[in-house]
Every structure is written in structure tokens, then in C-alpha cells.
Enzyme design. Structure first.
Site, PDB file in Angstrom:
ATOM      1  N   GLY A 131      -0.296   5.401  -4.399  1.00 52.06           N
ATOM      2  CA  GLY A 131      -0.977   6.647  -4.776  1.00 52.06           C
ATOM      3  C   GLY A 131      -0.388   7.841  -4.043  1.00 52.06           C
ATOM      4  O   GLY A 131      -0.102   8.889  -4.644  1.00 52.06           O
ATOM      5  N   ARG A 132      -0.183   7.674  -2.722  1.00 55.26           N
ATOM      6  CA  ARG A 132       0.372   8.787  -1.933  1.00 55.26           C
ATOM      7  C   ARG A 132       1.799   9.106  -2.364  1.00 55.26           C
ATOM      8  O   ARG A 132       2.200  10.262  -2.418  1.00 55.26           O
ATOM      9  CB  ARG A 132       0.333   8.423  -0.434  1.00 55.26           C
ATOM     10  CG  ARG A 132      -1.030   8.670   0.195  1.00 55.26           C
ATOM     11  CD  ARG A 132      -1.170   7.998   1.527  1.00 55.26           C
ATOM     12  NE  ARG A 132      -1.323   6.558   1.361  1.00 55.26           N
ATOM     13  CZ  ARG A 132      -1.121   5.655   2.322  1.00 55.26           C
ATOM     14  NH1 ARG A 132      -0.730   6.051   3.505  1.00 55.26           N
ATOM     15  NH2 ARG A 132      -1.303   4.376   2.087  1.00 55.26           N
ATOM     16  N   LEU A 169      10.531 -20.795  -4.916  1.00 55.17           N
ATOM     17  CA  LEU A 169       9.525 -19.934  -4.274  1.00 55.17           C
ATOM     18  C   LEU A 169       8.150 -20.130  -4.928  1.00 55.17           C
ATOM     19  O   LEU A 169       8.037 -20.188  -6.152  1.00 55.17           O
ATOM     20  CB  LEU A 169       9.950 -18.466  -4.427  1.00 55.17           C
ATOM     21  CG  LEU A 169       8.945 -17.438  -3.896  1.00 55.17           C
ATOM     22  CD1 LEU A 169       8.921 -17.446  -2.368  1.00 55.17           C
ATOM     23  CD2 LEU A 169       9.269 -16.036  -4.421  1.00 55.17           C
ATOM     24  N   ARG A 175     -12.270   2.564  -8.339  1.00 52.69           N
ATOM     25  CA  ARG A 175     -11.354   3.649  -8.747  1.00 52.69           C
ATOM     26  C   ARG A 175     -11.635   4.086 -10.188  1.00 52.69           C
ATOM     27  O   ARG A 175     -12.269   3.358 -10.945  1.00 52.69           O
ATOM     28  CB  ARG A 175      -9.904   3.159  -8.615  1.00 52.69           C
ATOM     29  CG  ARG A 175      -9.562   2.842  -7.188  1.00 52.69           C
ATOM     30  CD  ARG A 175      -8.099   2.494  -7.031  1.00 52.69           C
ATOM     31  NE  ARG A 175      -7.839   2.238  -5.619  1.00 52.69           N
ATOM     32  CZ  ARG A 175      -6.643   2.220  -5.064  1.00 52.69           C
ATOM     33  NH1 ARG A 175      -5.568   2.428  -5.798  1.00 52.69           N
ATOM     34  NH2 ARG A 175      -6.494   1.995  -3.777  1.00 52.69           N
ATOM     35  N   ARG A 195       2.059  -4.969   5.989  1.00 50.84           N
ATOM     36  CA  ARG A 195       1.353  -3.940   5.221  1.00 50.84           C
ATOM     37  C   ARG A 195       2.193  -2.669   5.253  1.00 50.84           C
ATOM     38  O   ARG A 195       2.510  -2.149   6.322  1.00 50.84           O
ATOM     39  CB  ARG A 195      -0.028  -3.647   5.819  1.00 50.84           C
ATOM     40  CG  ARG A 195      -0.742  -2.560   5.019  1.00 50.84           C
ATOM     41  CD  ARG A 195      -2.132  -2.234   5.525  1.00 50.84           C
ATOM     42  NE  ARG A 195      -2.763  -1.294   4.601  1.00 50.84           N
ATOM     43  CZ  ARG A 195      -3.994  -1.401   4.136  1.00 50.84           C
ATOM     44  NH1 ARG A 195      -4.768  -2.375   4.519  1.00 50.84           N
ATOM     45  NH2 ARG A 195      -4.477  -0.499   3.285  1.00 50.84           N
ATOM     46  N   GLU A 251       1.043 -13.406  12.088  1.00 47.36           N
ATOM     47  CA  GLU A 251       1.575 -12.256  12.818  1.00 47.36           C
ATOM     48  C   GLU A 251       1.483 -11.042  11.896  1.00 47.36           C
ATOM     49  O   GLU A 251       1.830 -11.130  10.715  1.00 47.36           O
ATOM     50  CB  GLU A 251       3.044 -12.507  13.203  1.00 47.36           C
ATOM     51  CG  GLU A 251       3.247 -13.670  14.147  1.00 47.36           C
ATOM     52  CD  GLU A 251       2.602 -13.442  15.511  1.00 47.36           C
ATOM     53  OE1 GLU A 251       2.630 -12.301  16.005  1.00 47.36           O
ATOM     54  OE2 GLU A 251       2.060 -14.414  16.070  1.00 47.36           O
ATOM     55  N   ASP A 292       0.828  -1.210   0.000  1.00 47.32           N
ATOM     56  CA  ASP A 292       0.000   0.000   0.000  1.00 47.32           C
ATOM     57  C   ASP A 292       0.865   1.263   0.000  1.00 47.32           C
ATOM     58  O   ASP A 292       1.962   1.267   0.553  1.00 47.32           O
ATOM     59  CB  ASP A 292      -0.907  -0.020   1.247  1.00 47.32           C
ATOM     60  CG  ASP A 292      -1.996   1.033   1.167  1.00 47.32           C
ATOM     61  OD1 ASP A 292      -2.385   1.421   0.046  1.00 47.32           O
ATOM     62  OD2 ASP A 292      -2.456   1.486   2.229  1.00 47.32           O
ATOM     63  N   GLY A 293       0.311   2.316  -0.611  1.00 51.54           N
ATOM     64  CA  GLY A 293       0.966   3.625  -0.541  1.00 51.54           C
ATOM     65  C   GLY A 293       1.445   4.157  -1.883  1.00 51.54           C
ATOM     66  O   GLY A 293       2.062   5.222  -1.947  1.00 51.54           O
ATOM     67  N   HIS A 319       2.096   3.304  -9.000  1.00 52.07           N
ATOM     68  CA  HIS A 319       1.978   1.852  -9.216  1.00 52.07           C
ATOM     69  C   HIS A 319       3.170   1.328 -10.028  1.00 52.07           C
ATOM     70  O   HIS A 319       3.677   0.240  -9.774  1.00 52.07           O
ATOM     71  CB  HIS A 319       0.661   1.533  -9.941  1.00 52.07           C
ATOM     72  CG  HIS A 319      -0.559   1.911  -9.150  1.00 52.07           C
ATOM     73  ND1 HIS A 319      -0.715   1.579  -7.817  1.00 52.07           N
ATOM     74  CD2 HIS A 319      -1.678   2.618  -9.487  1.00 52.07           C
ATOM     75  CE1 HIS A 319      -1.878   2.044  -7.382  1.00 52.07           C
ATOM     76  NE2 HIS A 319      -2.473   2.688  -8.370  1.00 52.07           N
ATOM     77  N   SER A 345      -8.023  -4.973   4.982  1.00 54.87           N
ATOM     78  CA  SER A 345      -8.595  -4.646   3.666  1.00 54.87           C
ATOM     79  C   SER A 345      -9.029  -5.866   2.844  1.00 54.87           C
ATOM     80  O   SER A 345      -8.690  -5.960   1.659  1.00 54.87           O
ATOM     81  CB  SER A 345      -7.605  -3.805   2.846  1.00 54.87           C
ATOM     82  OG  SER A 345      -7.347  -2.598   3.497  1.00 54.87           O
TER      83      SER A 345
HETATM   84  C1  FPP Z   1      -2.290   0.119  -3.155  1.00 55.43           C
HETATM   85  O1  FPP Z   1      -1.804   1.444  -3.154  1.00 55.43           O
HETATM   86  C2  FPP Z   1      -1.693  -0.606  -4.260  1.00 55.43           C
HETATM   87  C3  FPP Z   1      -2.403  -1.120  -5.305  1.00 55.43           C
HETATM   88  C4  FPP Z   1      -3.866  -0.995  -5.409  1.00 55.43           C
HETATM   89  C5  FPP Z   1      -1.716  -1.792  -6.438  1.00 55.43           C
HETATM   90  C6  FPP Z   1      -0.465  -2.533  -6.104  1.00 55.43           C
HETATM   91  C7  FPP Z   1       0.283  -2.797  -7.356  1.00 55.43           C
HETATM   92  C8  FPP Z   1       1.625  -2.843  -7.480  1.00 55.43           C
HETATM   93  C9  FPP Z   1       2.542  -2.701  -6.349  1.00 55.43           C
HETATM   94  C10 FPP Z   1       2.283  -3.028  -8.788  1.00 55.43           C
HETATM   95  C11 FPP Z   1       1.691  -4.035  -9.659  1.00 55.43           C
HETATM   96  C12 FPP Z   1       2.115  -5.407  -9.398  1.00 55.43           C
HETATM   97  C13 FPP Z   1       1.719  -6.453 -10.135  1.00 55.43           C
HETATM   98  C14 FPP Z   1       2.224  -7.806  -9.851  1.00 55.43           C
HETATM   99  C15 FPP Z   1       0.792  -6.290 -11.267  1.00 55.43           C
HETATM  100  P1  FPP Z   1      -2.823   2.638  -3.243  1.00 55.43           P
HETATM  101  O2  FPP Z   1      -3.024   3.008  -4.647  1.00 55.43           O
HETATM  102  O3  FPP Z   1      -4.088   2.308  -2.520  1.00 55.43           O
HETATM  103  O4  FPP Z   1      -2.035   3.759  -2.476  1.00 55.43           O
HETATM  104  P2  FPP Z   1      -2.628   4.927  -1.577  1.00 55.43           P
HETATM  105  O5  FPP Z   1      -3.176   4.276  -0.333  1.00 55.43           O
HETATM  106  O6  FPP Z   1      -1.422   5.750  -1.298  1.00 55.43           O
HETATM  107  O7  FPP Z   1      -3.666   5.646  -2.388  1.00 55.43           O
END
Ligand code: FPP
Length: 248
Positions: A26-27, A134, A74, A191, A210, A23-24, A40, A199
Site C-alpha cells: 500500500g505504501r 519446494l 479493508r 517481514r 528467527e 508488507d508494504g 499489490h 500480525s
Molecule cells: C500487505 O501490504 C500485503 C498484503 C495484504 C497482500 C500481499 C499480497 C501480495 C504480495 C500479492 C498477492 C499474492 C498472491 C499469492 C495472491 P499492505 O497493503 O498492508 O501495505 P501497507 O502496510 O503499505 O499498507
């Protein structure tokens, strides 16, 4: 194992299965005045680096949350980019993963995913099905609640055709109907991005995981952050409801 935090004293305490909510993004982009998809894209670069490091931790299973069914709320421009990132990931990275003996499985619903991407997913899974390194699960178009509902519906079908006796349903049978069938539950869930919630991720499977929350945004997540999460995990006492102070 020179770059590894593992040694002979702690090796038996390492997590076998690590799950990550990345997560993160977008920010991260917003802080730089960039469109969200740049976050992303950077997140995918972080993921690539992590996949090259992960050998050092001797993790057996890694499960990544890369697109939630709830993310369809979104803007279309963003969901289209996220679809495209999975396409790019498979096209660009699969051969290296295969060479490194990684088994790839994409878990989640196939509904609303473009056919061309479904074909790529199927071929990635088929190519790597016999790999013994893996085990990489990518949760894409995934929702924990939907996974459970899907299992319940399929169990209902099996009951109606007489394959299973409802009285005999137990945890093992139920788990065999989940997308993660055959994969042990995560030991550690990480996370990034400072939010403290699950989520809708792996709701059944995380029962005794954990939980580790990392402040940094996913694009900034690096080996040091993973070291910290795993060190923290190895110091915990896992009791599974029991009183014995024992890890793993
Ligand atoms: C959440 O951050 C992240 C996602 C919804 C997408 C995660 C995708 C990747 C890390 C890259 C793609 C990887 C593959 C394997 C296709 P957010 O957009 O919710 O961030 P925010 O909370 O800052 O808005």
C-alpha cells in the site's frame, strides 16, 4: 548453485523453512500516487521473481502471508482485488510451478472466499500434491488465532467421538490439527516494510523462528534482500532454550 550464497561451509546452516510477511504494498503505491491495488499487483510481480530465485537457496518450505482474515476490514474494492490476484496467480503461474516440481498448498479459512476461487485452490493443490520440490504454502484468508481455535474445535469433536483421549494430547497431536499439519515449523520469518510485528501469522509455529525485519517495501524486495536475511540467519546461534551454542 553459481548465484547462491550457499557454499560447503555454510550449507548445513541454511534455513529449511522460510516464512515471509510481504508488507508494504500500500505504501509503495501511495508513494507513487497510485491506488493501493497497484502495490499489490507489483507485489505479485516481486513474488514471481522470488519464486524463480528460490532454488538457489535450497529452501524446502516457503510460507507466504498473502491475505489475512483481518484484511476483510479493508475497503471492498481492495479485498476484491486481492481475491482476484490469487485467481490470477493460480491461473497464470501454476503450470510453471508444477513444471518446477513445486507443491502448492493454500492454508487458511475457506469462509467468505468465492466458490470459483475455492475450486481453483482445490485444483492447484490436487495437481501438485505429489510434487517433491519446494513446498509452497500460501496463507490466504488466514489468521493464526483462528487456526488455533479451529484446531481446538476439531480436537473437541475428536474427543466427543472417542478418537482421542484428552489426557494424551501433546504437541504432536495438536499440530496435526493445524492447517500446517505435516510441515515443520519455520526456521526464519522475514517481514518487509519496516513494521516490527508478527500480525497474527503462524502464532503456534513461530515459537523458535528467527525473526528478520527488512526495511524495504515488499514490491522493492529483491534477491539482495533475501541474501541478507539468509546470511543473517546463518550467523545466528539457535539454542531453543538450551545453553549449547549451536545452529540448527
Ligand atoms: C500487505 O501490504 C500485503 C498484503 C495484504 C497482500 C500481499 C499480497 C501480495 C504480495 C500479492 C498477492 C499474492 C498472491 C499469492 C495472491 P499492505 O497493503 O498492508 O501495505 P501497507 O502496510 O503499505 O499498507
Amino acid at each position: 548453485m553459481s548465484d547462491s550464497i550457499l557454499n560447503e561451509n555454510n550449507q548445513n546452516k541454511k534455513p529449511s523453512h522460510v516464512a515471509i510477511i510481504m508488507d508494504g504494498n500500500g505504501r509503495w503505491a501511495k508513494m507513487r500516487g497510485l491506488p493501493r491495488y497497484e502495490g499489490h499487483k507489483q507485489g505479485l510481480k516481486t513474488l514471481r521473481k522470488l519464486l524463480r530465485e528460490v532454488n538457489n537457496y535450497e529452501i524446502d518450505y516457503l510460507t507466504l502471508f498473502s491475505f489475512s482474515i483481518d484484511n476483510w476490514k479493508r475497503p471492498k474494492s481492495e479485498t476484491a482485488k486481492l481475491m482476484d490476484l490469487l485467481r490470477k496467480f493460480i491461473l497464470n503461474d501454476l503450470s510453471e510451478l508444477h513444471k518446477n516440481n513445486v507443491r502448492v498448498r493454500i492454508i487458511g479459512s475457506r469462509e467468505n472466499i468465492p466458490k470459483s476461487i475455492i475450486n481453483l485452490i482445490d485444483s492447484a493443490e490436487a495437481l501438485t500434491i505429489n510434487n517433491k520440490g519446494l513446498y509452497l504454502q500460501i496463507a490466504f484468508n488466514y489468521s493464526g488465532r483462528d487456526e488455533i481455535l479451529n484446531a481446538v474445535k476439531n480436537i473437541g469433536k475428536s474427543i466427543s467421538v472417542g478418537i482421542i483421549d484428552p489426557v494424551k494430547i501433546n504437541q504432536e497431536i495438536f499440530e496435526s490439527y493445524l492447517f500446517t499439519s505435516g510441515v515443520p515449523d519455520p526456521d526464519l520469518i522475514i517481514r518487509s516494510g519496516s513494521e516490527k510485528r508478527i500480525s497474527n501469522f503462524l502464532l503456534w509455529q513461530l515459537s523458535y523462528a528467527e525473526v528478520y525485519f527488512e526495511e524495504c517495501l515488499w514490491p522493492d524486495f529483491d534477491k539482495g534482500n533475501l541474501d541478507n536475511a539468509i546470511k543473517d540467519f546463518m550467523e545466528r546461534s539457535r539454542r531453543y532454550g538450551n545453553v549449547i551454542s549451536e545452529i540448527n
